[in-house]
Write an enzyme that holds these catalytic residues in place. Structure first.
Site, PDB file in Angstrom:
ATOM      1  N   LYS A 176      -5.336   7.597  -7.318  1.00  0.00           N
ATOM      2  CA  LYS A 176      -5.124   6.292  -7.942  1.00  0.00           C
ATOM      3  C   LYS A 176      -5.779   5.188  -7.133  1.00  0.00           C
ATOM      4  CE  LYS A 176      -1.465   2.868  -8.300  1.00  0.00           C
ATOM      5  NZ  LYS A 176      -0.068   2.579  -7.968  1.00  0.00           N
ATOM      6  N   MET A 221      -8.787   8.933   7.981  1.00  0.00           N
ATOM      7  CA  MET A 221      -9.371   9.077   6.641  1.00  0.00           C
ATOM      8  C   MET A 221     -10.478  10.135   6.611  1.00  0.00           C
ATOM      9  SD  MET A 221      -9.497   5.093   5.339  1.00  0.00           S
ATOM     10  CE  MET A 221     -10.580   4.544   6.667  1.00  0.00           C
ATOM     11  N   ASP A 251       0.854  -1.183   0.000  1.00  0.00           N
ATOM     12  CA  ASP A 251       0.000   0.000   0.000  1.00  0.00           C
ATOM     13  C   ASP A 251       0.891   1.234   0.000  1.00  0.00           C
ATOM     14  OD1 ASP A 251      -2.434  -1.261  -0.031  1.00  0.00           O
ATOM     15  OD2 ASP A 251      -2.701  -1.221   2.138  1.00  0.00           O
TER      16      ASP A 251
END
Length: 257
Positions: A75, A185, A46
């Site tokens: 992406k 996040m 990742d």
């Protein structure tokens, strides 16, 4: 082959390891995770965790390193494609490491990958990692809990704004919880999250702290209040990855950043 001591039935040795890479700094991975990287034939990485400094953990020469990053608002490698690669490499007889940031089971979709492997008869080992939700605040001296201050904490994914039809969060309940809220996040939705918590009854003067690129050389942090959280994230130019903490512990003396 291993043998189950209770049933005397053989089952295959794990050929895939889901490894939690930790919050960012390369040396915050577990020893077991590092060993699996050294033994691996293939590493699927990742963008978080120790990916950029993988060579410090293992000799990458002779290993196939595959970037399957899911960049926030950028992406994307489809989860279905990642699942396919894990199965393909395992069936080729290779030792596979799926290297994830933080912990594989803290908003890391690790369990989905384990399920997919199990459906295809492939054994999988899960190696926990240090989650950024707790360790990144700690890196700047903010305890997620503190005796006499708070007795609980909640880790929240902020990737969906309050009111989104796919959101599973009860923001009013979180506002009333009395515990520390650690949001990962959630950079893009910070203002909406702060508004939802205030509308739910949490005081706008509640301390908050924001930490970007925690545990790395690029780490920086600042404190504010809940009612200024969204504005400060914009004015400070905060970009993912970042963690923000909401609650009384965010107002305690802290260092770093």
């Amino acid at each position: 082959m291993n043998v189950d001591p209770q049933h005397d039935t053989p089952h295959p040795l794990p050929t895939v390891a889901l490894v939690g890479g930790g919050p960012g700094a390369w040396d915050l991975i577990t020893v077991r995770g590092m060993r699996r990287l050294r033994d691996a034939d293939v590493i699927l990485t990742d963008h978080l965790g120790p990916t950029a400094e993988l060579e410090k953990l293992c000799d990458v020469s002779g290993k196939e390193v595959v970037d399957v990053s899911k960049l926030p608002y950028g992406k994307q490698v489809a989860q279905s494609r990642i699942n396919e690669l894990l199965v393909r490499y395992a069936r080729e007889g290779k030792k596979v490491v799926r290297l994830k940031g933080g912990d594989p089971y803290v908003f890391g979709r690790g369990f989905e990958e384990l399920q997919h492997l199990a459906e295809h008869g492939i054994a999988c080992e899960v190696i926990p990692g240090v989650t950024s939700a707790i360790s990144v605040p700690g890196a700047v001296g903010i305890p997620i809990t503190q005796r006499g201050v708070v007795h609980s904490f909640t880790v929240i994914s902020g990737h969906l704004p309050p009111g989104h039809p796919s959101s599973l969060l009860d923001w009013a309940a979180l506002a009333r919880s009395g515990g520390t809220l650690s949001v990962i996040m959630g950079v893009r939705n910070a203002a909406a999250i702060a508004t939802a918590l205030i509308d739910g009854g949490l005081s706008g003067s509640t301390p908050a702290a924001v930490i970007q690129e925690g545990t790395t050389e690029a780490q920086r942090s600042f404190t504010c209040t809940l009612d200024t959280l969204g504005e400060r994230i914009v004015s400070e130019g905060v970009r993912p990855p970042a963690v923000y903490v909401i609650g009384e512990v965010a107002g305690l003396r802290h260092h770093g950043g």
